[in-house]
Every structure is written in structure tokens, then in C-alpha cells.
Design a protein around this motif. Structure first.
Motif, PDB file in Angstrom:
ATOM      1  N   SER A 213       0.647   2.911   8.595  1.00 54.11           N
ATOM      2  CA  SER A 213       1.679   3.896   8.887  1.00 54.11           C
ATOM      3  C   SER A 213       1.300   4.731  10.099  1.00 54.11           C
ATOM      4  O   SER A 213       0.126   5.065  10.279  1.00 54.11           O
ATOM      5  CB  SER A 213       1.823   4.809   7.661  1.00 54.11           C
ATOM      6  OG  SER A 213       3.123   5.299   7.542  1.00 54.11           O
ATOM      7  N   VAL A 242       2.570  -3.112   3.695  1.00 46.68           N
ATOM      8  CA  VAL A 242       3.653  -2.326   4.301  1.00 46.68           C
ATOM      9  C   VAL A 242       3.217  -1.950   5.721  1.00 46.68           C
ATOM     10  O   VAL A 242       2.085  -1.499   5.919  1.00 46.68           O
ATOM     11  CB  VAL A 242       3.928  -1.048   3.479  1.00 46.68           C
ATOM     12  CG1 VAL A 242       4.953  -0.165   4.182  1.00 46.68           C
ATOM     13  CG2 VAL A 242       4.395  -1.401   2.070  1.00 46.68           C
ATOM     14  N   GLN A 244       4.799   0.444   8.712  1.00 47.05           N
ATOM     15  CA  GLN A 244       5.936   1.348   8.905  1.00 47.05           C
ATOM     16  C   GLN A 244       5.655   2.472   9.913  1.00 47.05           C
ATOM     17  O   GLN A 244       4.517   2.765  10.249  1.00 47.05           O
ATOM     18  CB  GLN A 244       6.340   1.948   7.546  1.00 47.05           C
ATOM     19  CG  GLN A 244       5.246   2.809   6.926  1.00 47.05           C
ATOM     20  CD  GLN A 244       5.671   3.460   5.623  1.00 47.05           C
ATOM     21  OE1 GLN A 244       6.672   3.095   5.010  1.00 47.05           O
ATOM     22  NE2 GLN A 244       4.918   4.452   5.184  1.00 47.05           N
ATOM     23  N   ASN A 245       6.745   3.094  10.361  1.00 46.58           N
ATOM     24  CA  ASN A 245       6.704   4.331  11.170  1.00 46.58           C
ATOM     25  C   ASN A 245       5.760   4.215  12.362  1.00 46.58           C
ATOM     26  O   ASN A 245       4.928   5.096  12.586  1.00 46.58           O
ATOM     27  CB  ASN A 245       6.258   5.518  10.297  1.00 46.58           C
ATOM     28  CG  ASN A 245       7.090   5.646   9.043  1.00 46.58           C
ATOM     29  OD1 ASN A 245       8.199   5.107   8.957  1.00 46.58           O
ATOM     30  ND2 ASN A 245       6.572   6.346   8.051  1.00 46.58           N
ATOM     31  N   GLN A 267       9.120  -1.459   8.185  1.00 50.52           N
ATOM     32  CA  GLN A 267      10.252  -0.546   8.381  1.00 50.52           C
ATOM     33  C   GLN A 267       9.962   0.563   9.383  1.00 50.52           C
ATOM     34  O   GLN A 267       8.828   0.978   9.568  1.00 50.52           O
ATOM     35  CB  GLN A 267      10.688   0.057   7.039  1.00 50.52           C
ATOM     36  CG  GLN A 267       9.583   0.765   6.273  1.00 50.52           C
ATOM     37  CD  GLN A 267       9.970   1.022   4.819  1.00 50.52           C
ATOM     38  OE1 GLN A 267      11.129   0.853   4.431  1.00 50.52           O
ATOM     39  NE2 GLN A 267       9.010   1.417   4.008  1.00 50.52           N
ATOM     40  N   ASN A 268      11.041   0.978  10.037  1.00 49.96           N
ATOM     41  CA  ASN A 268      10.983   2.084  11.002  1.00 49.96           C
ATOM     42  C   ASN A 268       9.978   1.820  12.119  1.00 49.96           C
ATOM     43  O   ASN A 268       9.036   2.579  12.310  1.00 49.96           O
ATOM     44  CB  ASN A 268      10.634   3.410  10.312  1.00 49.96           C
ATOM     45  CG  ASN A 268      11.546   3.726   9.154  1.00 49.96           C
ATOM     46  OD1 ASN A 268      12.714   3.311   9.143  1.00 49.96           O
ATOM     47  ND2 ASN A 268      11.041   4.433   8.170  1.00 49.96           N
TER      48      ASN A 268
END
Ligand SMILES: *[C@@H]1O[C@H](CO)[C@@H](O)[C@H](O)[C@H]1NC(C)=O
Ligand SMILES: *[C@@H]1O[C@H](CO)[C@@H](O)[C@H](O)[C@H]1NC(C)=O
Ligand SMILES: *[C@@H]1O[C@H](CO)[C@@H](O)[C@H](O)[C@H]1NC(C)=O
Ligand SMILES: *[C@@H]1O[C@H](CO)[C@@H](O)[C@H](O)[C@H]1NC(C)=O
Ligand SMILES: *[C@@H]1O[C@H](CO)[C@@H](O)[C@H](O)[C@H]1NC(C)=O
Ligand SMILES: *[C@@H]1O[C@H](CO)[C@@H](O)[C@H](O)[C@H]1NC(C)=O
Ligand SMILES: *[C@@H]1O[C@H](CO)[C@@H](O)[C@H](O)[C@H]1NC(C)=O
Ligand SMILES: *[C@@H]1O[C@H](CO)[C@@H](O)[C@H](O)[C@H]1NC(C)=O
Ligand SMILES: *[C@@H]1O[C@H](CO)[C@@H](O)[C@H](O)[C@H]1NC(C)=O
Ligand SMILES: *[C@@H]1O[C@H](CO)[C@@H](O)[C@H](O)[C@H]1NC(C)=O
Ligand SMILES: *[C@@H]1O[C@H](CO)[C@@H](O)[C@H](O)[C@H]1NC(C)=O
Ligand SMILES: *[C@@H]1O[C@H](CO)[C@@H](O)[C@H](O)[C@H]1NC(C)=O
Length: 442
Positions: A213, A242, A244-245, A267-268
Motif C-alpha cells: 500500500s 493486495v 493498492q493506493n 485497486q486505486n
């Protein structure tokens, strides 16, 4: 509410000081709080194990003069493994000139506030980087074990220029991957700047339950030799990962799902200059089984790229794309993959699905359909514009046989070419003409 959380913060900081290393070493180095980035809005559905509190702090002092700081780094990690927090101080520059095997980590936080830079001794690294076997990948270090958190706001710099120049002279030079997450069960990598990787930035293999992240990736070449194969992340034999960001400026896949990546959420992300978010290539090796399943890709900004969403599968017969890229005949399945919400700008193909990877002769590809099936794919809510590279086409959807490609749903694709068209090249996908405007390929 506000007051009590302020008190909790103060207590945490105070406990950081209470466990600080001897004053000479800890001068100026203050432990960061472990960040707590929520996995949101999507989640793989699998739980992440809790990370225990750390009760000891070890501070690494840099030599500051370019001498290899690896002995001090290893000592701090050994001292703090199994329950501690290692601090690389803000403003400090550490040189790493030794391949570090960190696959034995357990319940430890690596708090990188300063800069870690790998030495430019390409001769040393070519013989000492960790061989990861898959696609001849090698890594500067390998980080694995259980319950490991890496964060701190600092920078990890691969000193890539010397490698970009070396690779231009010899494509068989093995360039180390900057960050090797190898055999990690449970952990997080966040709040870091990854710079100038010799090739891929992240290789995540044999790992599960890991969250990446708030990572920034950047670094190009200043010579005429480009920084090649600088994928943001490659996942392999891993599940419940994951990503993300994060913000990625690179020159190859932004994220790529290699064999046996399952339960992955991406994601993102803001991706610039990449080859898109890719499944594969898969099925390259005759008789081997490659699976990529249960992937959700959400809310991606994709600019100046060759592709937005991409699935690459080799056909059922061997073919050669180039001297160091040939294959076909592998088995397995790509299934339950969703790409939801992507904003494109200057992207060659918005969507590219091929089951004829490495084979330009479609007739020949159709005569030897892939043994690796593609099914249950949803691609939806794309907006923006493609580049003029394939205008009037905005995408390419070509399987090797309707029998090995099923349930491909493409909906709400509000993407136009520079000339205003929205045509896809289509082949061997049942019902695809009802979903997009097709031009048949042969
Ligand atoms: C970990 O630390 C937090 C904050 O100090 C505290 O609320 C929590 O109870 C601790 N957990 C354990 C298992 O000690
Ligand atoms: C670099 O710094 C280390 C520790 O501060 C010292 O032991 C070493 O001699 C120095 N090396 C050079 C080349 O200055
Ligand atoms: C390698 O790094 C050293 C120290 O930073 C520098 O003096 C040297 O010029 C570099 N060599 C190359 C080939 O980039
Ligand atoms: C990895 O493989 C290369 C090329 O085969 C070899 O030169 C190198 O010594 C190997 N590295 C290790 C750490 O075994
Ligand atoms: C992963 O684990 C397998 C099985 O233990 C091992 O053969 C392989 O070398 C490991 N590493 C990678 C990168 O696949
Ligand atoms: C791995 O390296 C060997 C030796 O240089 C080479 O023959 C082979 O083509 C390489 N494989 C890949 C997948 O790049
Ligand atoms: C992301 O990381 C940077 C440091 O690299 C930090 O300054 C920033 O606050 C982090 N952002 C979030 C949302 O946590
Ligand atoms: C991937 O998983 C399949 C099915 O479990 C297995 O047969 C295959 O050997 C695995 N491949 C790799 C590269 O781990
Ligand atoms: C498909 O993948 C999603 C995650 O992307 C997961 O929530 C869902 O359970 C999967 N479906 C099946 C049938 O496995
Ligand atoms: C493509 O493959 C077909 C079937 O094998 C063959 O007849 C044809 O000549 C090939 N076309 C080209 C351009 O090689
Ligand atoms: C691969 O698919 C072909 C049909 O396209 C089939 O004849 C062959 O038996 C399959 N191979 C394997 C190992 O499943
Ligand atoms: C096909 O193109 C026409 C004309 O541009 C457009 O109205 C229609 O929405 C397109 N269909 C799809 C499924 O994109």
C-alpha cells in the motif's frame, strides 16, 4: 474521542522511546508508528493474520561514506527478529553491497525512513543475487518468513543506470529485481519509494496474505539505453495479495499475474508509461500447469501505456516471438478475473485478450487451440481515449477456439480512438459481437 486517541498516540511514542537502543546509536532516530492501511474498497474475502506488537527497537547506523552497511543491517535484524522494530534513520544513506537472505524473518517491523541504495558492483551482483528460477529472475535480497511489516517513508534505490547500460551491451546479463518478497506469510509493505530498479521492481513469490500500500515507483535512464522490463509487481505462486493506493511510473507491466496467482486484489493505482495490468503470459512451457484465478482489479488510471487490461496466453503449439521469447503448449486456466473501472489516456489497446501469444499466423493458431482455458472474465466501466497506434481499433479480443474461451463479459466501455471509433478486432469468442463493435481477424 479525539482526546483519548491523542493520548494513545502519545503513549505509543513514549513506549518507542522506552525501548530505544543505546543513546549513541539511536541519536536522531525515532521509531515510526506502524501504518494501518485498510484494504478497501475490495477485499479477496480471505482474512489477514493479525500482526503482534513489537517490544524492542534496534537502530541501524550507516557508515555514510558508501562502505557496505550490510553487516550492521544484518546485526540489527538479528537482534530484533522475533518481536522487534528495526529503524533506518531519516536522512541517513545506507549502502548495500551484500546479497541479504532475509527469508527467516518473524514478527518484525523494518522501519525504513532513510535511503537504502544497492552498490553498483555489477560483477558481484551477477554472481550473488538470489536465483528465483522463474524466467531467470534474480533479486538483490529476499524477504520472507511470517508477520513482517516494512514501512517508514524512505527510499530503496537499485542504482539501475549501470544495469541499463550493461543490458544494452548484453541482453543475457541477469539484472537483479529490486524487492524480492519470497515466501512471506502475512505482512505489509507500505509507505516506500522504490527507485531505479535494474529490472522488475517487485517479485512476490511463494507468498500469501501480504498487502502492498502507498508505494511510489519511478526511475528511468539518463543515457540512450532505456530502463527495460521494469514491471511494477509480478506475482507468482502466491495468494491473497493486495496491491493498492500506489503510483507507478515505469516501462513495462504495471502489475502482472504470473502462474499460480490466486485471490489477488489490485485497486486505486495510477500507472504511467506501462504495458497495463496483465495476466500472463501463461502456457509458455509445454505440459506445465499455470492457473490465475480470482483476481479483482479496480479503479486504475492508465496513461501512455500499450494496454489497459491484458490477458496473454500462448497457443497449443510452440512458436517463437524472438530469440529469448518462445513457447506454447502449456495447460491450466485463467478464470474469474474482473477489471472494474479504468480511466485511459493515450493507451494503444484498452483491452487485449489473446490466446495466440507469440503466433502471428491466426490460421495456424486456430489449428492448435490453447490447452489453457480462459473463462469467467468481466471487463467493465472503462472510459477515456486510446492512442492512434491501432486506430480505428481500440482493442483486440482473439481466442484460439470458442471451446477454450468462455463467458467473456465486456460491458460499459466508453472508450474512443482519436478518430472517434470504438472497433475491436475479434476472433473465436462466442457472442462477442453482441458486446462490442467487432472487426473479424484472420
Ligand atoms: C498492542 O498495542 C496496542 C496499542 O498500544 C494495544 O492497544 C494492544 O492491546 C496491544 N496488543 C497486544 C496483543 O498487546
Ligand atoms: C567509512 O566509515 C566507516 C564507519 O564510519 C569507517 O570504519 C571506514 O573506515 C570509512 N571508510 C572510508 C573509506 O572512509
Ligand atoms: C559506482 O558508484 C561509485 C560510488 O558511488 C561511483 O564513484 C562510481 O562512479 C560508480 N560507478 C559506475 C560505473 O557507475
Ligand atoms: C545464479 O545463476 C547465475 C547464472 O547461472 C550464476 O552465475 C550465479 O552464481 C547464481 N547465483 C547464486 C547465488 O547461486
Ligand atoms: C517456491 O517454493 C518451491 C517449492 O518449495 C521452490 O521449488 C521454489 O524454488 C520457491 N521459489 C520460487 C521463486 O518459486
Ligand atoms: C535463461 O537464461 C538462459 C541462459 O542465459 C537462456 O538460455 C534462457 O533463454 C533464459 N530464459 C529465459 C526465460 O529468459
Ligand atoms: C504515504 O507514504 C508517504 C511516505 O512515503 C507518507 O508521507 C504519506 O503520508 C503516506 N500516505 C498515506 C495516505 O498514508
Ligand atoms: C500451479 O498449480 C498447479 C495446480 O496445483 C500445479 O500443478 C503446478 O505445478 C503449479 N505451477 C507452479 C509453477 O507452481
Ligand atoms: C471470484 O473472485 C472474487 C474476487 O475477485 C471472489 O470474491 C469470488 O468469490 C470468486 N468467485 C468464485 C466462484 O470463486
Ligand atoms: C499460416 O498458417 C497456415 C496453416 O498452417 C498456412 O497454410 C499459411 O501458409 C500460413 N501463413 C503464413 C503467412 O505463413
Ligand atoms: C491439448 O489440446 C489438444 C486439442 O487442442 C488436445 O488434442 C491435446 O490432447 C491437449 N493436450 C493435453 C496435454 O491436454
Ligand atoms: C457500436 O458503435 C456504435 C456507433 O458508434 C455505437 O452507437 C454503439 O454504442 C457501439 N456498440 C457498442 C457495444 O459499443
Amino acid at each position: 474521542m479525539r482526546v483519548s486517541s491523542f493520548v494513545a498516540v502519545a503513549l505509543l511514542q513514549a513506549s518507542g522511546f522506552a525501548f530505544a537502543a543505546p543513546s549513541l546509536e539511536s541519536r536522531g532516530a525515532k521509531a515510526s508508528r506502524r501504518p494501518n492501511h485498510a484494504v478497501a474498497p475490495f477485499h479477496s474475502g480471505k482474512a489477514f493474520p493479525a500482526s503482534s506488537n513489537r517490544t524492542k527497537t534496534c537502530t541501524v547506523k550507516s557508515s555514510g561514506n558508501g562502505t557496505d552497511d550490510s553487516p550492521a543491517i544484518l546485526k540489527a535484524i538479528d537482534d530484533c527478529n522475533d518481536g522487534g522494530h528495526v529503524v533506518f534513520g531519516a536522512g541517513e544513506k545506507y549502502t548495500i553491497g551484500t546479497a541479504l537472505d532475509l527469508t527467516h524473518l518473524k514478527h518484525i517491523d523494518l522501519d525504513i525512513q532513510g535511503t537504502l541504495q544497492f552498490s553498483n558492483d555489477t560483477t558481484y551482483w551477477q554472481s550473488h543475487s538470489f536465483n528465483q528460477t522463474f524466467q531467470n529472475a534474480t533479486t538483490f535480497f529476499q524477504l520472507g518468513g511470517e508477520d513482517v511489516n516494512v514501512y517508514g517513508g524512505g527510499t530503496i534505490d537499485g542504482n539501475g543506470q549501470v544495469w541499463y547500460d550493461l543490458y544494452a551491451a548484453n541482453i543475457y546479463v541477469l539484472r537483479p529485481i529490486l524487492f524480492g518478497t519470497i515466501g512471506l506469510k502475512g505482512g505489509s509493505i507500505s509507505d516506500l519509494n522504490l527507485r531505479y530498479s535494474p529490472q522488475w521492481y517487485n517479485f512476490v513469490a511463494n507468498s500469501s496474505d501480504v498487502v502492498f500500500s502507498n508505494i511510489t515507483i519511478a526511475g528511468g535512464s539518463v543515457s540512450k539505453n532505456p530502463a527495460k522490463n521494469t514491471d511494477g509487481w509480478d506475482t507468482y505462486r502466491s495468494s491473497n495479495i493486495v496491491i493498492q493506493n500506489s503510483h507507478i511510473d515505469n516501462g513495462d507491466d504495471c502489475v502482472s499475474f504470473k502462474p499460480n496467482s490466486t485471490d489477488i486484489v489490485v485497486q486505486n493505482l495510477v500507472c504511467n508509461g506501462s504495458h497495463g495490468i496483465s495476466v500472463g503470459s501463461l502456457g509458455q512451457y509445454l505440459g506445465e500447469v499455470d492457473n490465475v484465478k480470482n483476481v479483482y482489479v479496480y479503479n486504475i488510471s492508465m496513461s501512455n501505456a500499450s494496454d489497459g487490461a491484458r490477458i496473454k496466453v500462448w497457443p497449443g503449439i510452440s512458436s517463437a516471438l524472438s530469440g529469448d521469447l518462445q513457447g506454447g503448449g502449456g495447460l491450466g486456466a485463467v478464470s474469474n478475473i474482473t477489471y472494474d473501472t479504468m480511466v485511459l489516456d493515450n493507451v494503444d489497446y484498452a483491452i487485449e485478450i489473446t490466446q495466440c501469444y507469440g503466433q502471428k499466423n491466426i490460421t495456424l493458431c486456430n489449428e492448435h487451440p490453447a490447452n489453457l482455458t480462459i473463462s469467467d472474465i468481466t471487463i467493465k466501466h472503462f472510459t477515456g481515449t486510446t492512442s492512434d497506434t491501432y486506430d480505428p481499433l481500440i482493442g483486440y479480443l482473439v481466442c484460439s477456439s470458442e471451446k477454450v474461451c468462455s463467458n467473456i463479459e465486456i460491458e460499459d466501455i466508453q472508450v474512443l480512438s482519436p478518430s472517434g471509433t470504438n472497433e475491436f478486432a475479434c476472433g473465436s469468442i462466442a457472442g462477442i459481437e453482441q458486446e462490442v463493435n467487432c472487426t473479424a481477424v484472420s
